[in-house]
Motif scaffolding. Structure first.
Motif, PDB file in Angstrom:
ATOM      1  N   UNK A 130       0.824  -1.203   0.000  1.00 55.85           N
ATOM      2  CA  UNK A 130       0.000   0.000   0.000  1.00 55.85           C
ATOM      3  C   UNK A 130       0.867   1.266   0.000  1.00 55.85           C
ATOM      4  N   UNK A 131       1.819   1.325   0.890  1.00 55.55           N
ATOM      5  CA  UNK A 131       2.656   2.530   1.019  1.00 55.55           C
ATOM      6  C   UNK A 131       3.519   2.727  -0.226  1.00 55.55           C
ATOM      7  N   UNK A 132       4.125   1.633  -0.690  1.00 58.14           N
ATOM      8  CA  UNK A 132       4.986   1.743  -1.854  1.00 58.14           C
ATOM      9  C   UNK A 132       4.242   2.208  -3.093  1.00 58.14           C
ATOM     10  N   UNK A 133       3.017   1.714  -3.278  1.00 54.77           N
ATOM     11  CA  UNK A 133       2.228   2.128  -4.429  1.00 54.77           C
ATOM     12  C   UNK A 133       1.860   3.595  -4.384  1.00 54.77           C
ATOM     13  N   UNK A 134       1.457   4.073  -3.210  1.00 51.56           N
ATOM     14  CA  UNK A 134       1.106   5.489  -3.065  1.00 51.56           C
ATOM     15  C   UNK A 134       2.328   6.378  -3.294  1.00 51.56           C
ATOM     16  N   UNK A 135       3.466   5.935  -2.820  1.00 57.03           N
ATOM     17  CA  UNK A 135       4.699   6.703  -2.990  1.00 57.03           C
ATOM     18  C   UNK A 135       5.090   6.774  -4.470  1.00 57.03           C
ATOM     19  N   UNK A 136       5.029   5.643  -5.164  1.00 54.08           N
ATOM     20  CA  UNK A 136       5.393   5.608  -6.579  1.00 54.08           C
ATOM     21  C   UNK A 136       4.418   6.402  -7.436  1.00 54.08           C
ATOM     22  N   UNK A 137       3.155   6.433  -7.013  1.00 54.04           N
ATOM     23  CA  UNK A 137       2.135   7.173  -7.776  1.00 54.04           C
ATOM     24  C   UNK A 137       2.212   8.675  -7.548  1.00 54.04           C
ATOM     25  N   UNK A 138       2.994   9.081  -6.566  1.00 52.31           N
ATOM     26  CA  UNK A 138       3.169  10.500  -6.306  1.00 52.31           C
ATOM     27  C   UNK A 138       2.040  11.146  -5.531  1.00 52.31           C
ATOM     28  N   UNK A 139       1.294  10.359  -4.764  1.00 52.56           N
ATOM     29  CA  UNK A 139       0.249  10.970  -3.944  1.00 52.56           C
ATOM     30  C   UNK A 139       0.891  11.875  -2.900  1.00 52.56           C
ATOM     31  N   UNK A 140       0.354  13.065  -2.779  1.00 49.94           N
ATOM     32  CA  UNK A 140       0.899  14.020  -1.815  1.00 49.94           C
ATOM     33  C   UNK A 140      -0.226  14.880  -1.251  1.00 49.94           C
ATOM     34  N   UNK A 141       0.127  15.733  -0.318  1.00 50.98           N
ATOM     35  CA  UNK A 141      -0.861  16.564   0.387  1.00 50.98           C
ATOM     36  C   UNK A 141      -1.716  17.346  -0.615  1.00 50.98           C
ATOM     37  N   UNK A 142      -3.037  17.243  -0.422  1.00 50.03           N
ATOM     38  CA  UNK A 142      -3.966  18.003  -1.235  1.00 50.03           C
ATOM     39  C   UNK A 142      -4.457  17.312  -2.488  1.00 50.03           C
ATOM     40  N   UNK A 143      -3.868  16.154  -2.833  1.00 46.46           N
ATOM     41  CA  UNK A 143      -4.308  15.428  -4.015  1.00 46.46           C
ATOM     42  C   UNK A 143      -5.456  14.484  -3.672  1.00 46.46           C
ATOM     43  N   UNK A 144      -6.218  14.108  -4.710  1.00 45.27           N
ATOM     44  CA  UNK A 144      -7.342  13.199  -4.521  1.00 45.27           C
ATOM     45  C   UNK A 144      -6.965  11.802  -4.995  1.00 45.27           C
ATOM     46  N   UNK A 145      -7.665  10.792  -4.464  1.00 42.03           N
ATOM     47  CA  UNK A 145      -7.331   9.396  -4.732  1.00 42.03           C
ATOM     48  C   UNK A 145      -8.594   8.567  -4.909  1.00 42.03           C
TER      49      UNK A 145
END
Length: 231
Positions: A144-159
């Motif tokens: 879960x963490x690795x996927x979010x990191x690789x996808x570039x999820x950051x503060x203020x973005x939607x998922x």
């Protein structure tokens, strides 16, 4: 006060001697050798272990690490108590309650009474977690963490999470909100699990049996697909 454990030479373990469906080829072996320690490993008395889709793929022979041979013990995740340490172990000691994973394992995994694990792949078990809870975390939370990191999820973005009620999906929702600072999280599941998604922090719970996510008017910065066409 030093803690001493009596370590047997034999142990019970779930073993497969040929590739195939887990239900067909996995059997209990009551006389498997307790694994020998390498210098940087600790021997863990396994009190809880969990299975992931990767385990089923490994038993089926879909993938395997170099040097793999049968018979083998499945399982990557575990939680338990350290009963012996190798000479090069720096931090952990006998009696420590630990959890971690054995992704490196070429042959014998965690579905056994004892497992030899590299110290670097273990951590002290949080006291507020039961052994079963701790054992359920390592592989899925890294996914879960690795996927979010690789996808570039950051503060203020939607998922948007496809398959939000699964092992990985439930952690994605929580990590996205609490760690990555997502502004909005939507997730899909079947009808009976919509309340679960909301309890985990999802702003929008989508019933995939009634709504096609591709038809949603709302757009998202990141889409995390935990299902895939192969599942």
């Amino acid at each position: 006060m030093a803690v001493n454990f009596v370590i047997p030479t034999k142990m019970k373990a779930w073993v497969y001697r040929e590739h195939g469906n887990v239900a067909d080829v996995l059997g209990l072996d009551p006389e498997l050798e307790v694994p020998k320690l390498q210098e940087g490993q600790v021997l863990v008395k396994v009190l809880a272990a969990t299975l992931n889709p990767a385990d089923a793929a490994r038993v089926k022979g879909v993938f395997q690490l170099p040097g793999f041979s049968l018979p083998a013990v499945p399982g990557y995740d575990l939680a338990g108590v350290v009963v012996k340490v190798g000479r090069e172990v720096k931090e952990l000691k006998v009696g420590d309650e630990v959890y971690g994973f054995m992704w490196h394992a070429k042959k014998d995994g965690t579905l056994a009474e004892y497992a030899a694990v590299e110290e670097s792949f273990l951590a002290l078990k949080p006291k507020k977690l039961r052994f079963g809870e701790a054992a359920s975390l390592p592989v899925v939370i890294q996914t879960a963490y690795g996927g979010l990191e690789r996808a570039g999820l950051s503060h203020g973005k939607s998922l948007l999470v496809l398959g939000g009620a699964g092992g990985v999906g439930t952690l994605i929702i929580q990590l996205a909100k609490e760690v990555f600072g997502a502004s909005r999280v939507a997730a899909t599941s079947s009808t009976g699990k919509l309340d679960l998604l909301k309890s985990l922090g999802a702003d929008l719970a989508i019933d995939y049996t009634k709504v096609n996510f591709e038809d949603l008017p709302e757009k998202f910065d990141v889409v995390y697909d935990t299902v895939g066409k192969g599942n």
